[in-house]
Every structure is written in structure tokens, then in C-alpha cells.
Design a protein around this motif. Structure first.
Motif, PDB file in Angstrom:
ATOM      1  N   UNK A   1       0.949  -1.070  -0.128  1.00 44.83           N
ATOM      2  CA  UNK A   1      -0.057  -0.045   0.111  1.00 44.83           C
ATOM      3  C   UNK A   1       0.872   1.277  -0.255  1.00 44.83           C
ATOM      4  N   UNK A   2       0.821   1.899  -1.143  1.00 46.97           N
ATOM      5  CA  UNK A   2       1.951   2.901  -1.155  1.00 46.97           C
ATOM      6  C   UNK A   2       1.413   4.314  -1.639  1.00 46.97           C
ATOM      7  N   UNK A   3      -0.063   4.295  -1.970  1.00 50.06           N
ATOM      8  CA  UNK A   3      -0.666   5.339  -2.350  1.00 50.06           C
ATOM      9  C   UNK A   3      -0.876   6.414  -1.338  1.00 50.06           C
ATOM     10  N   UNK A   4      -0.269   7.693  -1.555  1.00 50.12           N
ATOM     11  CA  UNK A   4      -0.329   8.751  -0.372  1.00 50.12           C
ATOM     12  C   UNK A   4      -1.605   9.293   0.051  1.00 50.12           C
ATOM     13  N   UNK A   5      -2.589   9.273  -0.927  1.00 55.43           N
ATOM     14  CA  UNK A   5      -3.962   9.586  -0.510  1.00 55.43           C
ATOM     15  C   UNK A   5      -4.710   8.698   0.395  1.00 55.43           C
ATOM     16  N   UNK A   6      -4.426   7.538  -0.034  1.00 55.90           N
ATOM     17  CA  UNK A   6      -4.884   6.341   0.928  1.00 55.90           C
ATOM     18  C   UNK A   6      -4.209   6.314   2.129  1.00 55.90           C
ATOM     19  N   UNK A   7      -2.959   6.195   2.435  1.00 57.54           N
ATOM     20  CA  UNK A   7      -2.310   6.337   3.648  1.00 57.54           C
ATOM     21  C   UNK A   7      -2.748   7.570   4.456  1.00 57.54           C
TER      22      UNK A   7
ATOM     23  N   UNK B   1      -6.282   9.660   9.070  1.00 54.45           N
ATOM     24  CA  UNK B   1      -7.282  10.839   9.408  1.00 54.45           C
ATOM     25  C   UNK B   1      -8.472  10.202  10.012  1.00 54.45           C
ATOM     26  N   UNK B   2      -8.957   9.186   9.307  1.00 51.59           N
ATOM     27  CA  UNK B   2     -10.412   8.757   9.543  1.00 51.59           C
ATOM     28  C   UNK B   2     -10.013   7.661  10.842  1.00 51.59           C
ATOM     29  N   UNK B   3     -10.842   7.889  11.878  1.00 46.32           N
ATOM     30  CA  UNK B   3     -10.443   7.317  13.280  1.00 46.32           C
ATOM     31  C   UNK B   3     -10.934   5.932  13.411  1.00 46.32           C
TER      32      UNK B   3
ATOM     33  N   UNK C   1      -6.918  -1.385   3.710  1.00 46.11           N
ATOM     34  CA  UNK C   1      -6.106  -0.689   3.032  1.00 46.11           C
ATOM     35  C   UNK C   1      -5.912  -1.112   1.528  1.00 46.11           C
ATOM     36  N   UNK C   2      -5.533  -2.290   1.452  1.00 48.38           N
ATOM     37  CA  UNK C   2      -5.013  -2.871   0.129  1.00 48.38           C
ATOM     38  C   UNK C   2      -6.192  -2.631  -1.014  1.00 48.38           C
ATOM     39  N   UNK C   3      -7.466  -2.856  -0.440  1.00 46.40           N
ATOM     40  CA  UNK C   3      -8.623  -2.877  -1.281  1.00 46.40           C
ATOM     41  C   UNK C   3      -8.619  -1.372  -1.932  1.00 46.40           C
TER      42      UNK C   3
ATOM     43  N   UNK D   1     -15.887   7.213   1.564  1.00 46.82           N
ATOM     44  CA  UNK D   1     -16.531   8.442   1.524  1.00 46.82           C
ATOM     45  C   UNK D   1     -15.300   9.569   1.640  1.00 46.82           C
ATOM     46  N   UNK D   2     -14.489   9.323   2.444  1.00 44.72           N
ATOM     47  CA  UNK D   2     -13.235  10.502   2.435  1.00 44.72           C
ATOM     48  C   UNK D   2     -12.525  10.466   0.992  1.00 44.72           C
ATOM     49  N   UNK D   3     -12.746   9.397   0.118  1.00 45.27           N
ATOM     50  CA  UNK D   3     -11.803   9.255  -1.134  1.00 45.27           C
ATOM     51  C   UNK D   3     -12.655   9.721  -2.245  1.00 45.27           C
ATOM     52  N   UNK D   4     -14.126   9.722  -1.968  1.00 45.19           N
ATOM     53  CA  UNK D   4     -14.947   9.846  -3.346  1.00 45.19           C
ATOM     54  C   UNK D   4     -15.875  10.798  -3.109  1.00 45.19           C
TER      55      UNK D   4
END
Length: 235
Positions: A32-38, A43-45, A87-89, A116-119
Motif C-alpha cells: 500500500x503506497x498510495x499517499x492519499x490512501x495512507x 485521518x479517519x479514526x 487498505x490494500x482494497x 466517503x473520504x476518498x470519493x
């Protein structure tokens, strides 16, 4: 690449230390190396969506039950998936900020909150009424406004309008045609397909009207309710 947050020594709360270690020790090693995903995972608790009885398991590399022990044994899909799997998904689906997403199997609402945080918009279908109530309460109290939780069987009752990404948060014997038909052009679907002892995470992409299927990694997930099982042998 360092995590786009504070350094470990700057954290003041134990949960933030545990979250940092979860990301660095469990999630990054799983490609898992996508900076947005990380940054979204940071951020999401996650602890907000974990039942109080299992709060000590929030950041462990295990599935977290959403029901008491006696009930969870008969409903193993009522869980939060291990953090590295979630995370991998997300990493492999490459969800964009303008996209509409469908999730099958809401559980506690944590994966829906990440989506929701990504889309732009998420519709999450959950077959079990108690999980619908749990997810709605968690998402509402966390302030998530772009996720709609709907009680429905995701194997048969799919909302109209098409989706850019579809997440099946559990395992199925095969991906129903109704879900494949709900993919927009350029859409992606991720599902855990097969039967024990070996299941494969399956990524479907719709390109130029055709479905391209790959199986980038293997992992066994609990079977989702409502999806058909294969017929046994008859003699």
C-alpha cells in the motif's frame, strides 16, 4: 516515503501512536503506497467505529467482531476486516474524488467512511438490520455526510445510476452479473472470490465496454450473507 503526518515522537495520544504503527508495520508492507490512501487511513479514526468491547483490537492485524462472542461465531461476516486488507482494497481501486462508489456489506461503517473520504458519494448496502443501525449511528456521530446506508441484499438489489467503483466487503463464490452490470465505463470492482481453503482477491475493470479480470493477491474473507452458494453433488 514517510507518513504525511506528524512524526511518531510528536504524538500525544496512545491511539495515534497505535495508528501510526498500524500503518507503518502492517499496511505499508502489504504494497500500500498510495499517499492519499495512507493519509486517509491516518485521518479517519478507526477506533470510532470499533465496539467498546473490542477497542483493544482496533489496530491489530485481525478482524474485529461487531457482535458478542456467542453471536459472532454464527455470523462471521459481522466484523471489521483486518486493516491491511481494507487498505490494500482502497489502494488497488484507486478511487478518485469525483467518483460514485458502491459498497456491499457495511458492517460498522468504517470502510464506508474511508470510501466517503476518498470519493464524492457512497451507497453502502447491508443485509442485516442490526448492522444497518450500527453503521448509521457511527457515520452520523462521526459527521460523515456523503454515505447512504441502505438495508438491501447486495447480490440482487443494486441501486440505479451506475458506479465508478464497487467494493464487496467479504467473500462470494462468484461475482453476480448484476454488480458487474452496474460498473460505469472505466469502473473497477474488488471482491474476494472462491471457497476455502483458497480465495482470490479479484479486480474487475471495465474498459471500452469489456471486463478485464485480474487476481492480484490471495486472502480468505468471511462469506457475505445473501449471496448464492454452489449446489452440492447429488447422487
Amino acid at each position: 516515503m514517510t507518513l504525511p503526518l506528524n512524526r511518531l515522537q510528536e504524538f500525544t495520544h496512545p491511539e495515534d501512536v497505535a495508528r501510526f504503527n498500524m500503518i507503518e508495520q502492517q499496511i505499508r508492507p502489504w504494497n500500500v503506497d498510495d499517499s492519499v490512501v495512507l493519509s486517509t487511513l491516518a485521518r479517519v479514526k478507526r477506533e470510532h467505529f470499533t465496539p467498546a468491547a473490542y477497542r483493544n483490537m482496533t489496530f491489530m492485524d485481525v478482524a474485529v467482531p461487531l457482535l458478542p462472542d456467542g453471536q459472532w461465531q454464527s455470523r462471521p461476516d459481522a466484523c471489521m476486516l483486518p486493516p491491511k486488507i481494507e487498505a490494500r482494497i482502497l489502494n488497488d481501486l484507486d478511487i478518485q474524488a469525483h467518483e460514485r462508489v458502491l459498497e456491499i456489506g457495511t458492517g460498522s461503517g468504517y470502510m464506508a467512511a474511508l470510501l466517503g473520504a476518498l470519493s464524492k458519494e457512497v451507497v453502502s448496502l447491508e443485509i442485516a438490520p442490526d448492522m444497518v443501525a450500527l453503521a448509521k449511528a457511527n457515520l452520523s456521530s462521526y459527521g460523515v455526510q456523503n454515505v447512504a446506508v441502505v438495508q438491501a441484499n447486495g447480490a440482487a438489489d443494486v441501486p440505479a445510476g451506475g458506479f465508478d467503483a464497487i467494493v464487496i466487503s467479504g467473500s462470494v463464490v462468484e461475482i453476480p452479473a448484476i454488480l458487474l452490470g452496474a460498473l460505469n465505463e472505466g469502473g473497477r470492482l474488488m471482491a474476494c472470490v472462491g471457497q476455502e481453503p483458497v480465495m482470490r482477491m479479484t479486480l474487475v475493470k471495465k474498459q471500452h465496454g469489456k471486463l478485464q479480470v485480474t487476481t492480484p493477491w490471495d486472502f480468505n474473507l468471511p462469506r457475505l450473507q445473501g449471496f448464492p452458494e454452489p449446489n452440492g453433488f447429488k447422487f
